[in-house]
Design a protein around this motif. Structure first.
Motif, PDB file in Angstrom:
ATOM      1  N   ASN A  94      -2.789  -4.122  -1.077  1.00 38.56           N
ATOM      2  CA  ASN A  94      -1.903  -5.194  -0.637  1.00 38.56           C
ATOM      3  C   ASN A  94      -1.407  -4.948   0.782  1.00 38.56           C
ATOM      4  N   ALA A  95      -1.173  -3.706   1.132  1.00 38.09           N
ATOM      5  CA  ALA A  95      -0.704  -3.385   2.474  1.00 38.09           C
ATOM      6  C   ALA A  95      -1.768  -3.709   3.512  1.00 38.09           C
ATOM      7  N   LYS A  96      -3.032  -3.531   3.174  1.00 42.84           N
ATOM      8  CA  LYS A  96      -4.120  -3.847   4.098  1.00 42.84           C
ATOM      9  C   LYS A  96      -4.246  -5.348   4.312  1.00 42.84           C
ATOM     10  N   LEU A  97      -3.930  -6.132   3.297  1.00 36.95           N
ATOM     11  CA  LEU A  97      -4.058  -7.580   3.401  1.00 36.95           C
ATOM     12  C   LEU A  97      -3.008  -8.193   4.322  1.00 36.95           C
ATOM     13  N   HIS A  98      -1.810  -7.641   4.323  1.00 36.30           N
ATOM     14  CA  HIS A  98      -0.714  -8.206   5.098  1.00 36.30           C
ATOM     15  C   HIS A  98      -0.577  -7.470   6.419  1.00 36.30           C
ATOM     16  N   LYS A  99      -0.844  -8.193   7.502  1.00 37.06           N
ATOM     17  CA  LYS A  99      -0.727  -7.596   8.826  1.00 37.06           C
ATOM     18  C   LYS A  99       0.726  -7.617   9.269  1.00 37.06           C
ATOM     19  N   SER A 100       1.089  -6.700  10.089  1.00 36.86           N
ATOM     20  CA  SER A 100       2.454  -6.583  10.576  1.00 36.86           C
ATOM     21  C   SER A 100       2.707  -7.576  11.702  1.00 36.86           C
TER      22      SER A 100
END
Length: 67
Positions: free
Chosen positions: A19-25
């Protein structure tokens, strides 16, 4: 019980990473102090060129119209 807990923890870790990889900062890219100074110097140079160019063209146009 411990085996189930351990398996669930590892699965949760994997899901969290996915999930962290899917959401860019939304955080902007870091620009070093030296690079900021360089960009600022380039911008100042361009402003100086833009400020001198119109005045030179104005004097040229007035000289040609006077002649």
């Amino acid at each position: 019980m411990n085996r189930k807990k351990k398996i669930n923890e590892t699965l949760k870790k994997r899901m969290k990473k996915a999930n962290a990889k899917l959401h860019k900062s939304n955080k902007p890219r870091y620009i070093s102090k030296a690079e900021r100074a360089k960009l600022e110097a380039e911008a100042a140079l361009q402003e100086a060129e833009a400020a001198t160019t119109p005045s030179e063209t104005e004097t040229m146009s007035t000289e040609t119209s006077v002649s």
